[in-house]
Design a protein around this motif. Sequence first.
Motif, mmCIF file in Angstrom:
data_model
loop_
_atom_site.group_PDB
_atom_site.id
_atom_site.type_symbol
_atom_site.label_atom_id
_atom_site.label_comp_id
_atom_site.label_asym_id
_atom_site.label_seq_id
_atom_site.Cartn_x
_atom_site.Cartn_y
_atom_site.Cartn_z
ATOM 1 N N ASP B 172 39.469 -13.032 50.215
ATOM 2 C CA ASP B 172 39.026 -12.784 48.844
ATOM 3 C C ASP B 172 39.355 -13.985 47.971
ATOM 4 O O ASP B 172 38.515 -14.428 47.179
ATOM 5 N N ALA B 173 40.542 -14.542 48.171
ATOM 6 C CA ALA B 173 40.953 -15.703 47.371
ATOM 7 C C ALA B 173 40.021 -16.887 47.623
ATOM 8 O O ALA B 173 39.586 -17.559 46.683
ATOM 9 N N VAL B 174 39.699 -17.133 48.892
ATOM 10 C CA VAL B 174 38.816 -18.262 49.226
ATOM 11 C C VAL B 174 37.440 -18.049 48.597
ATOM 12 O O VAL B 174 36.874 -18.947 47.976
ATOM 13 N N LEU B 175 36.913 -16.831 48.750
ATOM 14 C CA LEU B 175 35.562 -16.562 48.240
ATOM 15 C C LEU B 175 35.518 -16.527 46.719
ATOM 16 O O LEU B 175 34.503 -16.879 46.107
ATOM 17 N N ALA B 176 36.623 -16.099 46.100
ATOM 18 C CA ALA B 176 36.664 -16.031 44.638
ATOM 19 C C ALA B 176 36.524 -17.443 44.070
ATOM 20 O O ALA B 176 35.877 -17.658 43.046
ATOM 21 N N GLU B 177 37.118 -18.396 44.768
ATOM 22 C CA GLU B 177 37.061 -19.775 44.303
ATOM 23 C C GLU B 177 35.666 -20.357 44.515
ATOM 24 O O GLU B 177 35.145 -21.088 43.681
ATOM 25 N N ASP B 178 35.067 -20.007 45.667
ATOM 26 C CA ASP B 178 33.757 -20.569 46.012
ATOM 27 C C ASP B 178 33.022 -19.618 46.948
ATOM 28 O O ASP B 178 33.316 -19.556 48.136
ATOM 29 N N PRO B 179 32.092 -18.872 46.430
ATOM 30 C CA PRO B 179 31.392 -17.895 47.289
ATOM 31 C C PRO B 179 30.253 -18.510 48.096
ATOM 32 O O PRO B 179 29.555 -17.798 48.801
ATOM 33 N N ASN B 180 30.069 -19.811 47.998
ATOM 34 C CA ASN B 180 28.924 -20.429 48.668
ATOM 35 C C ASN B 180 29.205 -20.805 50.117
ATOM 36 O O ASN B 180 29.239 -21.977 50.476
ATOM 37 N N TYR B 181 29.434 -19.808 50.924
ATOM 38 C CA TYR B 181 29.605 -20.035 52.355
ATOM 39 C C TYR B 181 28.371 -19.481 53.076
ATOM 40 O O TYR B 181 27.781 -18.507 52.611
ATOM 41 N N ASP B 182 28.006 -20.096 54.191
ATOM 42 C CA ASP B 182 26.832 -19.630 54.936
ATOM 43 C C ASP B 182 27.132 -18.357 55.717
ATOM 44 O O ASP B 182 26.257 -17.530 55.939
ATOM 45 N N ALA B 183 28.362 -18.256 56.196
ATOM 46 C CA ALA B 183 28.675 -17.087 57.025
ATOM 47 C C ALA B 183 30.181 -16.917 57.160
ATOM 48 O O ALA B 183 30.939 -17.873 57.012
ATOM 49 N N VAL B 184 30.569 -15.676 57.455
ATOM 50 C CA VAL B 184 31.963 -15.382 57.777
ATOM 51 C C VAL B 184 31.993 -14.766 59.174
ATOM 52 O O VAL B 184 31.252 -13.815 59.448
ATOM 53 N N PHE B 185 32.807 -15.330 60.056
ATOM 54 C CA PHE B 185 32.987 -14.778 61.410
ATOM 55 C C PHE B 185 34.315 -14.030 61.449
ATOM 56 O O PHE B 185 35.323 -14.556 60.993
#
Lengths: 466, 279
Positions: B172-185
């Motif tokens: 959540d912390a990583v995504l809160a900072e930057d939600p622009n990821y292509d995928a989560v495994f």
Amino acid sequence: MAERNMSPNKTPIPEQDPQVRNKNFDEVALGYTEEMAVSEAARCLQCKNRPCVAGCPVNVQIPEFINLIANRDFAGAYKKIKETNSLPAVCGRVCPQETQCEAKCIRGIKGDSVGIGRLERFAADWAMKNLDEKAEMPKRNGHKVAVLGAGPAGLTCAGDLAMLGYDVTIFEAFHKGGGVLVYGIPEFRLPKAIVQAEIDKLGEIGVKLETNILAGKVISIPELFEEEGFDAIFIGTGAGLPMFMHIPGENYNGVFSANEYLTRTNLMKAYSEEAATPMIRFKKVAVVGGGNVAMDSARCAQRLGADTVYIVYRRSMEEMPARQEEVHHAIEEGIVFNILTNPTQIIGDDKGYVKGIECIKMELGEPDASGRRRPIPIEGSEFVLDVDAVIMALGTNPNPIISDNTPDLEVNKKGCILADEETGATSIPGVFAGGDIVTGAATVILAMGAGKVAATAIDKYIQEKK
Amino acid sequence: MYKILKKRDLNESNVLMEIEAPRVVKKALPGQFVILRVDENGERIPLTIAGVDHETGGVRVIFQKVGYSTTLLGEKNEGDYICDFAGPLGKPTDFEDFKKVIVVGGGLGCAIAYPIAKALFDKGVEVDLVVGFKTKDLIILEDEMKEAATRLHIMTDDGSYGKKGFTTDGLDAVLAEDPNYDAVFVFGPPIMMKFIAQVTKKYGVKTIVSMNPIMIDGTGMCGGCRITVGGETKFACVDGPDFDGHLVDWDEFMRRSAMYKEQEAEAMAKHKCRMEGMS
Ligand SMILES: Cc1cc2nc3c(=O)[nH]c(=O)nc-3n(C[C@H](O)[C@H](O)[C@H](O)COP(=O)(O)OP(=O)(O)OC[C@H]3O[C@@H](n4cnc5c(N)ncnc54)[C@H](O)[C@@H]3O)c2cc1C
Ligand code: FES
């Protein structure tokens, strides 16, 4: 020659008492003694036109072997059968004789047919006990053939090719050879030691068995030719894909495909104390289906401790595809038959375990494409059977792993490999196929017959290519 | 028979083994699994391939000694043999052309998260590796994981190492900072995967979970491994093991996974009895 036995009845085969055997996994039918076999053999009329032979998919020389038994030449009888049937101990136990050889028997017109299956089994068992011939290693011709799948089709094809001098390797996905003979058909109907003895005999004539190899995935067809140097390939990977009904509740805990239930029980030996594979000892079990697979599942469930086991089948007793003997044995053992009944949903408790199966009553209408009268639901006739497990024995389809990974291999709509009936040749030169992977779920003897046909064709193919 | 080439205890309950199986090595791709049997009476246990060694022909697996069969396997040593080893099974993980991903591993799930992260990282993908452990002593593969990610985020439940919290918090912390990821495994226990999928759903990031249901054959012939994905029944061993985490019916999956709990506990108890009886 002993005097002809004109009794209208088949010599009964000793069996374990139904109320004893439904609690153990030992073989149900104990087999003829020598005296019984000789007496049953004397019922054969030795017809000149041999109608029974025409009913046998692998052309066993039936009157001839029976005559040898009648004359107490048991070794001779065994050899006679072996000329055309490489697995007599298996076929004597599981072939649907009543629709094949015995259906054609003249004695069957007024009374019982001759017990051809029982006599075949007798000869094979006698040989296993009394003949100690090590098979001789045939001279090698320097050609290699790969066989994919170690079921009856693959084993037969491998055996025939090895006898002709080929260097044969069988690749089998499971950790054991035998196919349905070891993972599906239970110990009490076909002791696994018999299947293993047949496989060991193949070893004696040089057939190699590499287990744990899922062909198509671990090695591809082109790799077998190019990297491993095989001259031809036989595909006998069976029809192992289970079907479900797609009704609500099918994923509750306690719903199994027959394949899973039987594999756990037979191949993984969940019935024995030593085996690590778990199986829940269910108390009330419904098995959906009316074939051999359904009978085997029901009888396993009972042996694993169930108080009540139901067969739920949508047509009537007459239409049941199972071998007569299996239905008869199941009834004797106390399996309850709910015929003209079809499941509509499976009911679960709040923890997600099966607690019942809702069914609807059926009636028979006009004949359908299979020639059997079509079952039609009777509106409003739903009722619930209280059960804690449901086993789906609805049939199986070919496993697509090889065809998915081999684009040039042609299959039909159902995924069955297209193979020439006379040779087993497929759309890829040098690749042959036979057994359930071609026909869809059928019988042991038809799979063996297809393995045999392909072995002859493979020999011809390789010899002509030279 | 398949030889155990290497054995390393990662901590008290997790073991790494390398088992000789050249045919498997030749074909194995990230995300695939093997099925092994320890001995003649053994059950068939599926384990994800955690790496291969082309020189020795060894396949690396990492497992936790939780049940009877994994305990039995854990009792084997280098130079011993196990009776069966089949693979590679299942479909390899599809890396599409992701540029920037997060890989999440919970506990033993790191054993699989690590090779996936490494494969992506080695391809030049930007990788955030979020891993979680109960406590400091249970951390595995830390050095390896550092080499397999752009950023490594270690979480511990009790805060004894890295950041305090679960992988869901870390993610959540990583995504809160930057939600622009292509995928989560995602690799880990079902309950963790379920909650991770809820976090990623919030951010609308594609989520690929690696499912490990009860299996027998691993070839599609029993249906024991079936799970519901997007309302459809799938066989995890042949249709997966990777699925869209937002579509999996997690409650059904967890329920089915617990089906033999009682039997397993019994088998474990019996095994302990036998071992104690022997000593
Ligand atoms: C429970 C049950 C009871 C039955 N009872 C009877 C009976 O009483 N009488 C009768 O005549 N018939 C019976 N049958 C049907 C009969 O068993 C089959 O028709 C017959 O076994 C088909 O033989 P096969 O060699 O084509 O395939 P199979 O016996 O299915 O063997 C195929 C083998 O190939 C292996 N395989 C599959 N895919 C791969 C791959 N990609 N690579 C390598 N190996 C692979 C499988 O593991 C298997 O060992 C029964 C079937 C079942 C399931
Ligand atoms: S494990 Fe049997 S079908 Fe997947």
